[in-house]
Structures are given as structure tokens and as C-alpha cells.
Design an enzyme around this catalytic site. Structure first.
Site, short mmCIF file in Angstrom:
data_model
loop_
_atom_site.label_atom_id
_atom_site.label_comp_id
_atom_site.label_asym_id
_atom_site.label_seq_id
_atom_site.Cartn_x
_atom_site.Cartn_y
_atom_site.Cartn_z
N LYS A 52 27.22 61.96 -110.67
CA LYS A 52 28.81 62.44 -110.55
C LYS A 52 29.41 60.95 -110.86
CE LYS A 52 27.97 65.93 -107.39
NZ LYS A 52 27.13 66.39 -106.20
N GLN A 96 28.46 65.69 -100.04
CA GLN A 96 27.25 66.05 -100.85
C GLN A 96 26.27 66.63 -99.73
OE1 GLN A 96 26.41 65.74 -104.03
NE2 GLN A 96 24.52 66.63 -103.62
N ASP A 119 34.39 71.71 -104.53
CA ASP A 119 32.97 72.33 -104.39
C ASP A 119 33.39 73.95 -104.45
OD1 ASP A 119 30.62 71.14 -104.89
OD2 ASP A 119 30.71 70.15 -102.89
N1 GUN Z 1 23.79 69.82 -102.63
C1 GUN Z 1 23.30 70.71 -103.80
N2 GUN Z 1 23.91 71.09 -104.46
C2 GUN Z 1 25.32 70.83 -104.16
C3 GUN Z 1 26.57 71.24 -104.66
O1 GUN Z 1 26.88 71.85 -105.58
N3 GUN Z 1 27.61 70.42 -103.82
C4 GUN Z 1 27.19 69.60 -102.77
N4 GUN Z 1 28.41 69.21 -102.27
N5 GUN Z 1 26.15 69.30 -102.52
C5 GUN Z 1 25.07 69.74 -103.03
#
Ligand code: GUN
Length: 282
Positions: A52, A96, A119
Site C-alpha cells: 500500500k 489492516q 475499505d
Molecule cells: N486484510 C485482508 N484483506 C483486507 C482488506 O481488503 N482490507 C483490510 N483493511 N484488511 C485486509
């Protein structure tokens, strides 16, 4: 041989388009920022967070990273989110997942300002997806819809089977396919006679987390296969939930792993962050 759906190619185009938008905003004094919070040391999560950061750097988004220790309390995390919610310089907030067991995921996701919820996990944003009146879409389902559109794959009237019912992928994916006029079936770990369903799917979307689970005898001739899986095979090589080599002669389109859905998930997060900044400017 099926046509390969090239997620790297489509994601690159999205990033290039975003880069131009971000540069334009910067020239008028706007800096876009994404806050990424990670709690504890989960290896896969650390890799996702690193990616990211890389994507933000490429596009020109400021990435504010908060790496908190495993023993962070729920209250401390809520305090940080509260601060970021009220910080005008932060446009997007991503927590996350997974979080350590002593922290309620539900409570944390509910605490993110819905306008900064890149998200799309806040109940308000989830509800808006049900109504088809959304601010943000969750990154993986949205990335998949962009792939289908790019390859002119029409969903209308088609039989779509989604395997997996997670809040992150399966449920919103089914909803988006429904909004695009597909006839949708959701299968999951308790589904009996799974292949009875998968064999009827014109579009099969697989998010089950089992390496090479879907074989050619489970799919319809000329089906479109979307593989959300990210696993390691017996030799430690990255692979999806679909046995690519086994199905590739039978389907019409297929996403490879890696290089299919994954890059689109990443690009959509960047798109959501830019959209969050634009929403907050209004
Ligand atoms: N962990 C696995 N996939 C994701 C996601 O798309 N967003 C977040 N925040 N955590 C994750």
C-alpha cells in the site's frame, strides 16, 4: 486456450489515471493522504501494508503509517481512529485486518468516519451497497467489476456463482453482480454438492482460500473464471483457488494468480482514497 484477464495491465491504467488526477490536485495545493493502521506483527499483513505504501508513493498520495504493538488496547486504537477522523489532512483511513483477538473488529470498523472509510467496511457503507447508492465499494469486488467491464464481459442475464460469503469479498461481490443484472448464487463451506452449482455458472467467482480447488470437471464450458485466491502450492509457488492449468482450455476468460485480481484490489484502494478526498472537498 482461454483469454487471460490481465489485472496488471488494467491496474496500471487505473494508477496512471489516478497519478494525473493527484498531480492536478497537488497543483492547486491539495495533498491527498491515506492513514494505514496495523496492529501486531502478522507477516502477510505487513506485506500488504508495504504494498500500500509503494502504491501511494507511485501515485503521489501521502501514506501515514501507524504500526502499533500487539498489546495495544481497543481504547488506544479507538483514540487513534478518533484523532484521524478529525484530522482534515487525512482523507482515507484503513485498519489492516485481522486485528489481535482482544480487539473487537466490529467496534473498530464502526468507529471509522464513513467518509474516510476507503475499505467500505463501515455498516453505513455496507448498507449503501445494498441500496446501490454507495460512496465507496470494497476494493476486491470493485476491482473485479472493473476487470469484467474492461474485457466487455456482460453480466446481464448470466448465471453467476460466487463461492465464499465473507463481508470483504463474497457478500458485496454477489450484490454488485446482482446490480449488474446477473442471476446470482452464493455458495460457501456448508454448500452441499458444490459442483452442481459451479457447473451451471457462466461467471464463476472463487474466494475460498483453498489452493487449486476448482478443477475442469467443476466448470461449465466457456465460463468466465475469476480467481480471488492467493495460496501457496505444494512447491511453495503462488497459486489461486482454481487449478489454472486444468481449466484453462475449457473456460473462455480467466484471471491468473498472481497478476489477476490482486493488482486490481490494490489499485481500487488508491481510487477510493482519491475519491474520499474529492468527497471531503465538496
Ligand atoms: N486484510 C485482508 N484483506 C483486507 C482488506 O481488503 N482490507 C483490510 N483493511 N484488511 C485486509
Amino acid at each position: 486456450m482461454a483469454q487471460i484477464i490481465d489485472g496488471n495491465l488494467v491496474a496500471k491504467q487505473i494508477r496512471e489515471n489516478l497519478k494525473e488526477k493527484v498531480e492536478f490536485l497537488k497543483s492547486s495545493g491539495e495533498q491527498i493522504s491515506l492513514a494505514v493502521i496495523i496492529v501486531g506483527d502478522n507477516n502477510p499483513s505487513a506485506v500488504y501494508v508495504k504494498n500500500k505504501r509503494k502504491d501511494c508513493e507511485e501515485i503521489g498520495i501521502f501514506s501515514a503509517e501507524y504500526a502499533l504493538p500487539e498489546n495495544t488496547t481497543e481504547e488506544e486504537l479507538l483514540d487513534l481512529i478518533y484523532t484521524l477522523n478529525n484530522d482534515d489532512k487525512i482523507n482515507g483511513i484503513l485498519v489492516q485486518l485481522p486485528l489481535p483477538k482482544h480487539i473487537s473488529e466490529e467496534k473498530i470498523l464502526k468507529s471509522v468516519n464513513p467518509l474516510k472509510d476507503v475499505d467500505a467496511f463501515h455498516p453505513q457503507n455496507v448498507g449503501r451497497i445494498m441500496l446501490g447508492d454507495y460512496l465507496f465499494l470494497p476494493c476486491t469486488p470493485s476491482g473485479i467489476m472493473d476487470l469484467l467491464q474492461y474485457y466487455n464481459i456482460n453480466c446481464e442475464g448470466k448465471s453467476c456463482v460466487v463461492i465464499g460469503r465473507s463481508n470483504i469479498v463474497g457478500k458485496p461481490m454477489a450484490m454488485l453482480m446482482l446490480q449488474n443484472n446477473a442471476t446470482v448464487t452464493i455458495c460457501h463451506s456448508k454448500t452441499e454438492n458444490l459442483s452442481e452449482y459451479t457447473k451451471k455458472a457462466d461467471i464463476l467467482i472463487v474466494a475460498i482460500g483453498k489452493a487449486k480447488y476448482i478443477k475442469s470437471d467443476m466448470i461449465k464450458e466457456n465460463a468466465v473464471i475469476i480467481d480471488v485466491g492467493m495460496n501457496r502450492d505444494e512447491n511453495g509457488k503462488l497459486c489461486g483457488d482454481v487449478d489454472f492449468d486444468d481449466v484453462k482450455e475449457k473456460c473462455s476468460f480467466i484471471t491468473p494468480v498472481p497478476g489477476g485480481v490482486g493488482p486490481m484490489t490494490r489499485a481500487t484502494l488508491m481510487k477510493n482514497t482519491v475519491n474520499a478526498a474529492l468527497l471531503q472537498k465538496k
